[in-house]
Design an enzyme around this catalytic site. Structure first.
Site, short mmCIF file in Angstrom:
data_model
loop_
_atom_site.label_atom_id
_atom_site.label_comp_id
_atom_site.label_asym_id
_atom_site.label_seq_id
_atom_site.Cartn_x
_atom_site.Cartn_y
_atom_site.Cartn_z
N GLN A 187 45.04 6.33 -84.62
CA GLN A 187 46.25 7.13 -84.36
C GLN A 187 45.93 8.25 -83.38
O GLN A 187 44.93 8.95 -83.55
CB GLN A 187 46.78 7.72 -85.67
N TYR A 225 47.68 -5.11 -91.96
CA TYR A 225 47.55 -4.48 -90.64
C TYR A 225 46.64 -3.26 -90.78
O TYR A 225 47.00 -2.14 -90.42
CB TYR A 225 48.93 -4.07 -90.09
N GLU A 243 43.55 -7.79 -91.47
CA GLU A 243 43.59 -7.36 -90.07
C GLU A 243 43.24 -8.55 -89.16
O GLU A 243 42.32 -9.31 -89.44
CB GLU A 243 42.61 -6.19 -89.87
N ASP A 282 51.59 -1.68 -92.06
CA ASP A 282 51.61 -0.79 -90.89
C ASP A 282 51.57 -1.66 -89.64
O ASP A 282 50.58 -1.65 -88.91
CB ASP A 282 50.40 0.16 -90.97
N CYS A 299 56.35 2.18 -86.58
CA CYS A 299 56.42 2.94 -85.33
C CYS A 299 57.63 2.50 -84.51
O CYS A 299 57.75 2.84 -83.35
CB CYS A 299 55.12 2.79 -84.55
N1 SAH Z 1 46.71 0.94 -90.35
C1 SAH Z 1 45.86 1.17 -89.21
C2 SAH Z 1 46.20 0.29 -88.01
C3 SAH Z 1 47.62 0.21 -87.60
S1 SAH Z 1 47.89 -0.46 -86.01
C4 SAH Z 1 45.87 2.63 -88.82
O1 SAH Z 1 46.77 3.36 -89.20
O2 SAH Z 1 44.96 3.06 -88.12
C5 SAH Z 1 48.35 -2.11 -86.35
C6 SAH Z 1 47.18 -3.04 -86.58
O3 SAH Z 1 47.72 -4.34 -86.84
C7 SAH Z 1 46.24 -3.20 -85.40
O4 SAH Z 1 44.93 -2.97 -85.86
C8 SAH Z 1 46.42 -4.67 -84.97
O5 SAH Z 1 45.21 -5.25 -84.52
C9 SAH Z 1 46.87 -5.31 -86.25
N2 SAH Z 1 47.68 -6.55 -86.13
C10 SAH Z 1 48.56 -6.89 -85.16
N3 SAH Z 1 49.16 -8.06 -85.45
C11 SAH Z 1 48.66 -8.46 -86.64
C12 SAH Z 1 48.89 -9.60 -87.48
N4 SAH Z 1 49.77 -10.54 -87.14
N5 SAH Z 1 48.20 -9.68 -88.62
C13 SAH Z 1 47.31 -8.72 -88.99
N6 SAH Z 1 47.05 -7.64 -88.24
C14 SAH Z 1 47.71 -7.51 -87.08
#
Ligand code: SAH
Length: 460
Positions: A293, A322, A343, A391, A418
């Site tokens: 972030q 995620y 992830e 997320d 977001c």
């Molecule tokens: N929760 C974490 C990351 C959020 S960003 C934080 O707050 O730091 C969203 C994340 O989802 C990213 O790391 C991206 O690589 C992942 N992502 C995107 N598409 C996805 C999917 N289909 N399945 C699992 N993860 C995914």
């Protein structure tokens, strides 16, 4: 079949000037005026203002106007400090007072929940804003180009790749601004060739700087077109001398003619491919490609809200989908029995595993894979969760993911979003599946911009 485009006649003419009242702001922050029901989007105009504008584009369903004169000014308008910023679009809401920005963001969530989510009664809390809504970004990606025969760093003019030189970026950590200038000067000293996009020649394309808000540790990434960077034996020591906080210098090679900033080849010039920051007392090692972030102060508030909504007692099984490098996962792990992270990106999962170890946290397990696939599989296996945290990126949840949730039936869900539009779309499906939206808490992660982040609590 009639061609509506041919028959369409807008009630305005191109290059003509009109007067109108601004009745709304688009989600990007453009003012909306209507002339005989035809909407025109006008940058820099605020709700309630009477303005004069010149029509610069006419489309089938809307037109674009250019603000030429404010006849009646909004009390929410604030003086903009420097015209250059208006040309770059880095701060599309800079002319709106911060208080009004927060209202605008709350209103945006309420509007999409009503229109897209069909949830007119959802409870949306006031947006949690920042005390100082500037200097918050812990990461910068600065293009390098030739400008007036010099290597320059700055921001592209809106919708173009003309570089506007800039040293004070206003919304970035001021230490990062200083670092960009220092690296720029070192690059000039050794006559490094700035990238030429048209011809795909020259070398230095971008300077990336990331800085731990709590640790002060800094990472510099030099994105170059070719692996050659001369004289490294001077460049590296010069950077370390100018910027004592630097723990990592990375060269990322991107030979392609593309808008994508990073390439595949990575050369570590100093330290390792990582720097550290903290979130809610946990330390995270972050590599140059990892998502983290960009607003640390507000991220901690956001994640605290996730914990508050979760109301964990220590007995729960939690899924964090995620999960990235495990920022939310570790916060949950302290309060739950077991947390499973999901992830997509393997290196992020490797980071997440290392981060769990680094913090001595043992009750987390990560699964590499697409959340929609993993959740479907787990629901078929009959696995259960007391709490599901999601997320997702801007495009929101996959329908298959939502189907799996409705199959698995976790007691509670916390949705970090977001993008209000995809949030509203997804909430509608979850509500139709038997969940109810308890409350939505927006947190302003991106002051001066139109981005809206929120945490939603759903229960069965
Ligand atoms: N929760 C974490 C990351 C959020 S960003 C934080 O707050 O730091 C969203 C994340 O989802 C990213 O790391 C991206 O690589 C992942 N992502 C995107 N598409 C996805 C999917 N289909 N399945 C699992 N993860 C995914």
């Amino acid at each position: 079949m009639s061609n509506s485009k041919e028959n369409f006649k807008a009630p305005v003419e191109k290059n003509e000037t009109y007067q109108g009242e601004i009745i709304d702001l688009t989600h990007e922050g453009l003012g909306v005026a209507k002339i005989e029901h035809y909407p025109l989007f006008i940058e820099g105009a605020l709700v309630g203002e009477t303005i004069e504008f010149k029509v610069i584009k006419i489309g089938k369903s809307f037109g674009i106007g250019k603000l030429t004169k404010i006849i009646n000014q909004s009390p929410d308008r604030v003086e903009i400090t420097d015209k250059a910023y208006a040309q770059t679009g880095t701060m599309p809401l800079q002319h709106l007072s911060y208080k009004a920005q927060l209202k605008f963001k709350k209103n945006q969530i309420e509007t999409v929940l009503e229109k897209i989510g069909k949830l007119p009664n959802a409870k949306v809390e006031n947006v949690i804003g920042m005390e100082n809504p500037f200097g918050y970004r812990n990461k910068a990606q600065i293009p390098v180009r030739k400008n007036k025969e010099k290597l320059e760093t700055g921001v592209f003019r809106k919708k173009s790749h003309d570089l506007i030189p800039m040293e004070d970026f206003k919304i970035q950590d001021p230490e990062i601004d200083k670092a960009v200038v220092a690296v720029r000067d070192i690059m000039r000293k050794y006559s490094i060739k700035p990238y030429n996009e048209k011809e795909n020649t020259g070398n230095l394309r971008h300077i990336l700087v990331r800085r731990g808000y709590h640790t002060g540790e800094m990472m510099i990434v030099l994105v170059t077109r070719t692996p050659k960077l001369f004289p490294l034996s001077k460049i590296v020591p010069d950077i370390l001398e100018a910027l004592p906080e630097v723990v990592s210098i990375i060269q990322n090679v991107n030979p392609k003619k593309t808008n994508v900033i990073l390439g595949q080849e990575v050369i570590v010039l100093h330290g390792e491919d990582k720097y550290r920051d903290k979130l809610l007392g946990h330390t995270f090692e972050i590599s140059h490609r990892s998502f983290f972030q960009v607003n640390t102060v507000q991220a901690e508030i956001l994640y605290s809200k996730v914990l508050e909504f979760a109301e964990l007692t220590g007995e729960e099984t939690v899924i964090d989908a995620y999960s990235g490098i495990g920022t939310i996962t570790l916060a949950l792990a302290e309060k739950a029995k077991k947390v499973y992270g999901i992830e997509l990106i393997e290196p992020a999962v490797e980071d997440a595993q290392r981060n769990a170890e680094l913090n001595g946290i043992e009750n987390v397990t990560y699964q590499v894979g697409a959340a929609e696939e993993v959740m479907l599989e787990w629901s078929k296996q009959g696995r259960k969760a007391d709490l599901l945290v999601v997320d997702p990126p801007r495009k929101g949840l996959d329908e298959q993911f939502i189907d799996a949730v409705l199959e698995m039936q976790p007691e509670k869900m916390v949705y970090v979003s977001c993008n209000p539009s995809t949030l509203a779309r997804d909430l509608a499906l979850l509500v139709a599946g038997g969940y109810s939206v308890e409350k939505v808490q927006p947190v302003d992660m991106f002051p001066q911009t139109s981005h809206v982040e929120s945490v939603t609590l759903l229960t069965k």
